[in-house]
Design an enzyme around this catalytic site. Structure first.
Site, PDB file in Angstrom:
ATOM      1  N   ASP A 204       0.582  51.938  40.146  1.00  0.00           N
ATOM      2  CA  ASP A 204       0.595  52.143  41.589  1.00  0.00           C
ATOM      3  C   ASP A 204      -0.797  51.874  42.175  1.00  0.00           C
ATOM      4  O   ASP A 204      -1.815  52.279  41.615  1.00  0.00           O
ATOM      5  CB  ASP A 204       1.008  53.595  41.868  1.00  0.00           C
ATOM      6  N   GLU A 256      -2.417  47.555  21.119  1.00  0.00           N
ATOM      7  CA  GLU A 256      -2.378  48.207  19.809  1.00  0.00           C
ATOM      8  C   GLU A 256      -0.949  48.525  19.380  1.00  0.00           C
ATOM      9  O   GLU A 256      -0.683  48.760  18.201  1.00  0.00           O
ATOM     10  CB  GLU A 256      -3.176  49.511  19.846  1.00  0.00           C
TER      11      GLU A 256
END
Length: 541
Positions: A204, A256
Site C-alpha cells: 500500500d 530466499e
C-alpha cells in the site's frame, strides 16, 4: 512455458475486499471463512491468484488500512487459523495468495504509537514516527503546510505540544522509514507471513514511505488517487529516491523463499518511465498501471498509454500490470458510463449526475476484453466479473469512508465500489451471508447481477470473463507481444500471436478482416459480421 518462479509475469490476480466478499456468520461483515468457502468459484472463473485487502486487527477507521497488529487477524474476520486454512485451501486449488501490507503508517492504536504518546519528545518510541515541533512562538502552527489526502492538515498536535504527521486519517500516523527499527520490524513481518505460506505482498502507498528529510513546505494538493504530476520533481512526501533501497532489501528477503514470492507496488507515479523504476530486476515484481486505468475511452489515448507502458517496462525487463478497477476508484462499469473525457475516478452520490448504466457495462465488457488480451499480468476487482456498477445512489448517512468526513463532505468517498457483492438473487443479502445484514446497503438491482443469474447463461458477463480467461491461457496472450494493425480512424486493433484484437470506438460498425474466425466478442456482432460500437472482438485469422 513459464516456470513456477515466473508465474506472476502473466498471472490474472483477483482482488478480494474481505469485508464485502462473503459473510459466513451473518453479522453483515465478510470474513476469512466466507472467502475460503467461495474459492472454488474463483478457480472456476479461471484466475491464477487472490489478493486479499487487509484483514489485520484494526479499529477500522479506514476499512482496515489502519493496522493495529501486523501479525494477527481481526476478530471480525476470524483468526490466524482461518488465515492458515484459507492459504491451504487456495493452494490446494492451485491459487496463489497475496496479502496487503500497509507500511506507510500504522493505526494510532498500534502498540508502538501508544508507546510514543506515553513517551517524551526525543524518545526512541517517538523516533519510530514523524514527530516535530510546531511553528510560531508557541508551536501552535503545524510544522509545515502539508495536507492529508483525506482533507485537512496532515499534522495532529498531541498534549505535550509536538505534532505528528498523518498523510491519511488522523488515526493513521506515518512511520519514519529513516529509523532502522522500523525497517527491521517490517522485514520481520514479511517473514512472518512468508513462513505461513503467502505468495506475495501488495504494498500500500508504495511510493510514500520516505519523505524528503527537511520536510520542506508544500502547498500543492496531497492527492494520491488521481496520480502525481507527470513533470517536475515529485512532492516532498511522494516518490522519494529512498523508497527503492527499502524494496531492494525486501526483494532479497522474498527471493530466499521458494515458489516465486512477489512484491506488488501500489504507486501512483507518473510518467510510466518513473513507475518502471519500482520494477527493476532487484526491486518489485509488479506495479499497478494506473495510467491505463484512467486513460480516456478513445483509441488514440488507449494506444498511447499501452505503448508507453509496454516500452517503459520492457526497458527494465518487467511485465506490465493492467488494471481497470479496485477498491479505491469508481468501478469501470460506471466510470465508462459517463461522457468520454470526464475524469471520474471517485465517488458518485444520489444528487450527482448519474451514468448511463447500459453504456457503462457495454464499454466495460469491451475494455476488459482489450485488457485481458494485452501481454503481462492483469488484476480483476471482485464483482467486475458480474458487471457490477458503482452504488451511486447510496444514502449519504450510510457512507463510512474517512475521505468524506475529513473533506467536510465535499468528497463522496469510495464506499460505492465497496458494497458487498451478490451471489444469489433470491437469498438474504443476495447470498453475501446467511442474514439480511450487510455493512453497506446493497441496491435492489443487485439481484439481476447475482452469480446464480449468470452462470451457464450465454452472453452473461460472468461467462464472458470465464471464456476470456480460458482463451487468454490457451493462446498465451499474457506472454505474447503486440503488433498494431491498420484500422478505421475510430477503431483500435493489434495482433498478439495468432489472435487479432479489435475494439470499435466509433459510431458505425467496423468490418473484420476477410477469413477471420471469431473467438470472443464483448457483444453480438452485426448480422453481416461487422463489429458494432463499443465492442471488442478476439479473432483468429
Amino acid at each position: 512455458m513459464l516456470n513456477q518462479h515466473q508465474w506472476w509475469r502473466d498471472a490474472v490476480i483477483y482482488q478480494v475486499y474481505p469485508r464485502s466478499f462473503a459473510d459466513s456468520d451473518g453479522d453483515g461483515m465478510g470474513d476469512l471463512p466466507g472467502i475460503t468457502g467461495r474459492l472454488p468459484r474463483l478457480k472456476e472463473l479461471g484466475v491464477d491468484a487472490v489478493w486479499l485487502s487487509p484483514f489485520y486487527p484494526s479499529p477500522q477507521n479506514d476499512a482496515g488500512y489502519d493496522v493495529a497488529d501486523y501479525r494477527g487477524v481481526d476478530a471480525r474476520f476470524g483468526d490466524l487459523s482461518d488465515a492458515d486454512k484459507l492459504i491451504g485451501e487456495a493452494h490446494a486449488l492451485g491459487l496463489k495468495v497475496i496479502v496487503d501490507l500497509v507500511p506507510n503508517h500504522t493505526s494510532s492504536e498500534h502498540e508502538w504509537f501508544q508507546a510514543a504518546l506515553a513517551s517524551p519528545p526525543g524518545s526512541p518510541e517517538r523516533a519510530r514516527y514523524i514527530f516535530r515541533a510546531g511553528r510560531g512562538p508557541d508551536g501552535a502552527l503545524p510544522p509545515n503546510a502539508w495536507t492529508s489526502t483525506f482533507g485537512g492538515s496532515a499534522w495532529e498536535r498531541v498534549p505535550d505540544g509536538q505534532w505528528y504527521l498523518h498523510l491519511f486519517d488522523v488515526s493513521q500516523p506515518d512511520l519514519d522509514w529513516g529509523n532502522p527499527e522500523v525497517r527491521a520490524e517490517f522485514v520481520s513481518i514479511l517473514r512472518f507471513w512468508l513462513d505461513r505460506g503467502v505468495d506475495g505482498f501488495r504494498v500500500d502507498v508504495a511510493h510514500g514511505l520516505v519523505k524528503e528529510e527537511s520536510l520542506s513546505d508544500w502547498e500543492g494538493p496531497s492527492t494520491i488517487l488521481g496520480g502525481l504530476e507527470p513533470v517536475g520533481p515529485p512532492p516532498p512526501m511522494w516518490d522519494q529516491e529512498g523508497v527503492h533501497e527499502i524494496y531492494r532489501e525486501w526483494r532479497r528477503v522474498v527471493d530466499e523463499y521458494e515458489g516465486g514470492r512477489i512484491l506488488v507496488a501500489e504507486a501512483w507515479v507518473q510518467p510510466a518511465e518513473r513507475l518502471a523504476r519500482y520494477v527493476r530486476p532487484d526491486e518489485m515484481h509488479q506495479a499497478f498501471n494506473f495510467l491505463y486505468l484512467s486513460a480516456p475511452w478513445r483509441p488514440a489515448d488507449q494506444r498511447a498509454v499501452i505503448n508507453r507502458s509496454l516500452a517503459a517496462n520492457d526497458e527494465v525487463g518487467a511485465p506490465t500490470t493492467w488494471v481497470l478497477s479496485n477498491h479505491d476508484v469508481m468501478r469501470h462499469a460506471t466510470r465508462l458510463g459517463f461522457p468520454v473525457g470526464e475524469a471520474r475516478l471517485h465517488g458518485i452520490g444520489p444528487d450527482d449526475p448519474q451514468p448511463d448504466t447500459a453504456l457503462g457495462l457495454r464499454r466495460a465488457r469491451a475494455a476488459t476484453l482489450q485488457m485481458l488480451a494485452l501481454p503481462g499480468s492483469a488484476y480483476l476487482y471482485q464483482g467486475e466479473e458480474l458487471g457490477l456498477p458503482e452504488h451511486t445512489t447510496m444514502p449519504h448517512e450510510h457512507r463510512q469512508d474517512p475521505a468524506r468526513t475529513r473533506s467536510g463532505h465535499t468528497v463522496v468517498g469510495r464506499d460505492g465500489c465497496r458494497v458487498p457483492i451478490p451471489w444469489e438473487a433470491d437469498a438474504p443479502s443476495y447470498g453475501f451471508g446467511p442474514s439480511d445484514h450487510s455493512w453497506l446497503p446493497q441496491p435492489a438491482v443487485w439481484a439481476e447481477y447475482a452469480l446464480d443469474r449468470q452462470q451457464g447463461v450465454p452472453g452473461s458477463t460472468w461467462e464472458l470473463y470465464r471464456a476470456a480467461l480460458a482463451a487468454r491461457k490457451e493462446h498465451g496472450l499474457g506472454r505474447g507481444t503486440i503488433e498494431w494493425q491498420q484500422t478505421p480512424e475510430k477503431a483500435l486493433a493489434f495482433r498478439n500471436g495468432e489472435v487479432l484484437v479489435l475494439t470499435n470506438f466509433g459510431a458505425g460498425p467496423v468490418p473484420l478482416p476477410a477469413g477471420a474466425t471469431v473467438l470472443l466478442a464483448s457483444e453480438p456482432l452485426d448480422t453481416d459480421g461487422g463489429v458494432p460500437t463499443d465492442v471488442t472482438v478476439w479473432a483468429v485469422l
